[in-house]
Write an enzyme that holds these catalytic residues in place. Sequence first.
Site, mmCIF file in Angstrom:
data_model
loop_
_atom_site.group_PDB
_atom_site.id
_atom_site.type_symbol
_atom_site.label_atom_id
_atom_site.label_comp_id
_atom_site.label_asym_id
_atom_site.label_seq_id
_atom_site.Cartn_x
_atom_site.Cartn_y
_atom_site.Cartn_z
ATOM 1 C CG HIS A 130 -1.636 1.260 1.477
ATOM 2 N ND1 HIS A 130 -2.937 1.469 1.071
ATOM 3 C CD2 HIS A 130 -1.257 2.416 2.099
ATOM 4 C CE1 HIS A 130 -3.320 2.686 1.423
ATOM 5 N NE2 HIS A 130 -2.315 3.275 2.049
ATOM 6 C CD GLU A 131 2.063 3.510 3.640
ATOM 7 O OE1 GLU A 131 2.320 4.589 3.072
ATOM 8 O OE2 GLU A 131 1.056 3.352 4.357
ATOM 9 C CG HIS A 134 0.274 6.189 -0.576
ATOM 10 N ND1 HIS A 134 -0.857 6.798 -1.070
ATOM 11 C CD2 HIS A 134 -0.095 5.599 0.597
ATOM 12 C CE1 HIS A 134 -1.865 6.582 -0.226
ATOM 13 N NE2 HIS A 134 -1.429 5.846 0.773
#
Length: 315
Positions: A130-131, A134
């Site tokens: 998920h990071e 980003h």
Amino acid sequence: MSYFKTAMLLAGLTALFMGIGYLIGGASGALIALVVAAAMNVFTYWNSDRMVLSMYGAQEVDVRSAPDLVRMVAELAGRAGLPMPRVFIMDNPQPNAFATGRNPENAAVAVTTGLMQQLSREELAGVIAHELAHVKNHDTLLMTITATIAGAISMVAQFGMFFGGNRENNNGPGLIGSLALMILAPLGAMLVQMAISRTREYAADEMGARICGQPMWLASALGRIDAAAHQVPNVEAERAPATAHMFIINPLSGQGMDNLFATHPSTQNRIAALQRLTGEIGGGGASIGRPAGPSPRGAPRSPWSGQPRARGPWG
């Protein structure tokens, strides 16, 4: 989120900043605020990662000090087609994580000790994916600039209320309008953060699920982190609430008024979206709410599941 919409939201934050400057010092105050906002954006562009990482006392680790974590980040970064980011660990009992940096070539991923101690390898992989999403979506610079300007708006608004604003307007509606704007401007900044955060979180959830290949790994992690955020305080985030929207789960989500101005979408809605995505990507992954540890028999396993679970955050 389109670049046009993002630019408009950042312009709105700058306009709020200038409005506070005008109330404090008239036209010259607005001009000074514009110059300060521009300078802050330039400074933040080059120093965003150092600012936030220092604020949370994050320590950089490598393959010698945290081999499992660094290898996991390297594997997932390779799947995402990204250069290897720097990896940091924050000594914080609340499970959480964020990414920062002005571009993928200068990115950093930071996780808390609580995250590494409480999540399974599969869940941790979902969070890191998920990071990295980003980073791939270039959200990291936007998050930091938004936090910087929103924090400055709150600080300057408090300064203006303390000194009474522009004394030339201190009678009648001028005073009332000044006080109203100084009170409402920080709330407006929070609403802008919400608009940016909600969109980027859903997008990062989807891309992160595709990077790790198992939406339910991330879904399980979100449920676990959200539950802990209501029980374990994040002292550093309490001191800098304007940075709350950078985390995968709002670190302030269990604290009173923060629920009314949440910087993140509902965790249950995010989990539901990931469950729907499971049918498209394939594989059920870890079941939500199961205890941290190796995958149950028959569940999809990660490349890191074959090794014994690390006993501490550095292994």
